[in-house]
Design a protein around this motif. Structure first.
Motif: not given
Length: 345
Positions: A141-143, A161-165, A167-170, A197-198
């Motif tokens: 998260n947050d990377k 892989q398609d994923t939503t696990k 948060k706040n990846l940029m 990665t959403n």
């Protein structure tokens, strides 16, 4: 299972050739997600008769499924590949080669995939798959992840892989545009990673190489200041390593400029810097993007490059690369690097 297989190979060494062949066939089927017999044989350099025999054996064991779309790996086949991966890596000698090269290059880790991307598209897919797996292992998260351009880096996104696990990846472009193919530029590639990665992404729409006047002016722009701030907060960089002349031509450098690079002994290129065979920066372009001095503060550096033709460039760049770098490469590049090292010692 690992110790059992190792013991079996010692007892029946001739089994190793068959194991390697079937492992490669199964691995190629997994990568291709539906592949015909003829194409599979061409990719692996096997006759149609051999391919038919191996496919029948794998199907009878429930490791693959065959339909009109071609051969596809089964869940059991995927499980077997995972269980055999480390054994085959050690048995093939790649594990020892990885350990040797990481010490010679003074970096954290070297990961070597089978083949040579110069001659084998299968090796290209394996390179991208392995890089994607390593990237997924360090994401959290947050990377903020900075990404350079090029065909090798672009292909990595195909295996994430398609994923939503998370948060706040940029994902952010580590440099401006290089060459005419927009699909291989960092601005396009960051969108591919973020879609998988959403996450979100930031682009850098400007030429990779700028005049002194343009460079001075652009550095004052608010959106550039924002990008520079993001670079300082970056945790992961995914980048390639280029041959100096090849990269100069991609930047549409003049023949005079290319000749000067040769005279200066330029061998490799990364992040807009050209390095000689001692790893010394002998030329740099004016670019808004990740700067060489920033690399030492990055938590994870993932370098991805393969092919025997890249061996000299890799040895050049890694004379000065930060020690936290992980290199994903192939046997072609790894073996050629060792050949060069043995000849110079």
């Amino acid at each position: 299972m690992e110790s059992l297989l190792t013991a079996q190979l010692k007892l029946i060494p001739e089994m190793s050739d068959l194991l390697q062949k079937r492992y490669q066939v199964l691995q190629m089927i997994q990568l291709s997600k539906g592949i015909g017999r003829r194409v599979l044989g061409e990719q692996l350099g096997l006759s149609e008769r051999d391919i038919r025999k191996e496919l029948d054996a794998l199907r009878n064991q429930g490791l693959i499924e065959i339909s009109r779309d071609g051969a596809a790996i089964s869940p059991e086949g995927t499980k077997i590949l995972m269980e055999l991966k480390e054994v085959v890596r050690e048995w093939s000698g790649r594990l020892q080669l990885e350990q040797t090269l990481s010490k010679i290059l003074h970096i954290k880790e070297v990961i070597i995939v089978p083949g040579n991307v110069d001659t084998n598209t299968n090796a290209t897919m394996l390179l991208s798959q392995e890089a994607a797996k390593f990237l997924e292992s360090i994401l959290s998260n947050d990377k903020i992840v900075a990404v350079t351009g090029g065909s090798t880096i672009a292909s990595i996104s195909n295996f994430v892989q398609d994923t939503t696990k998370w948060k706040n990846l940029m994902f952010i472009a580590a440099r401006g545009g290089v060459g005419k193919d927009v699909t291989l530029q960092a601005n396009t590639i960051v969108s591919l990673f973020s879609n998988k990665t959403n996450g979100s992404y930031r682009t850098l729409y400007m030429p990779d190489s700028l005049s002194e006047e343009a460079y001075t002016t652009m550095k004052k722009e608010p959106f550039i200041q924002e990008m520079m701030d993001l670079y300082e907060k970056t945790s992961i960089i995914i980048h390639g390593i280029g041959d100096a002349e090849e990269m100069a031509r991609r930047r549409n450098s003049s023949e005079e400029e290319i000749e000067r690079l040769k005279e200066n002994g330029s061998v490799s290129e990364a992040f807009g810097y050209y390095f000689n065979d001692q790893g010394e920066a002998v030329h740099r372009i004016r670019t808004i993007g990740i700067q060489l001095k920033q690399l030492k503060n990055i938590e994870h550096l993932l370098a991805v490059a393969g092919g025997a033709k890249k061996a000299k460039a890799l040895l050049s760049y890694f004379k000065q690369a930060p020690e936290q770098t992980v290199l994903v490469t192939d046997e072609g590049a790894a073996n050629e690097m060792m050949n060069i090292i043995s000849q110079t010692n």
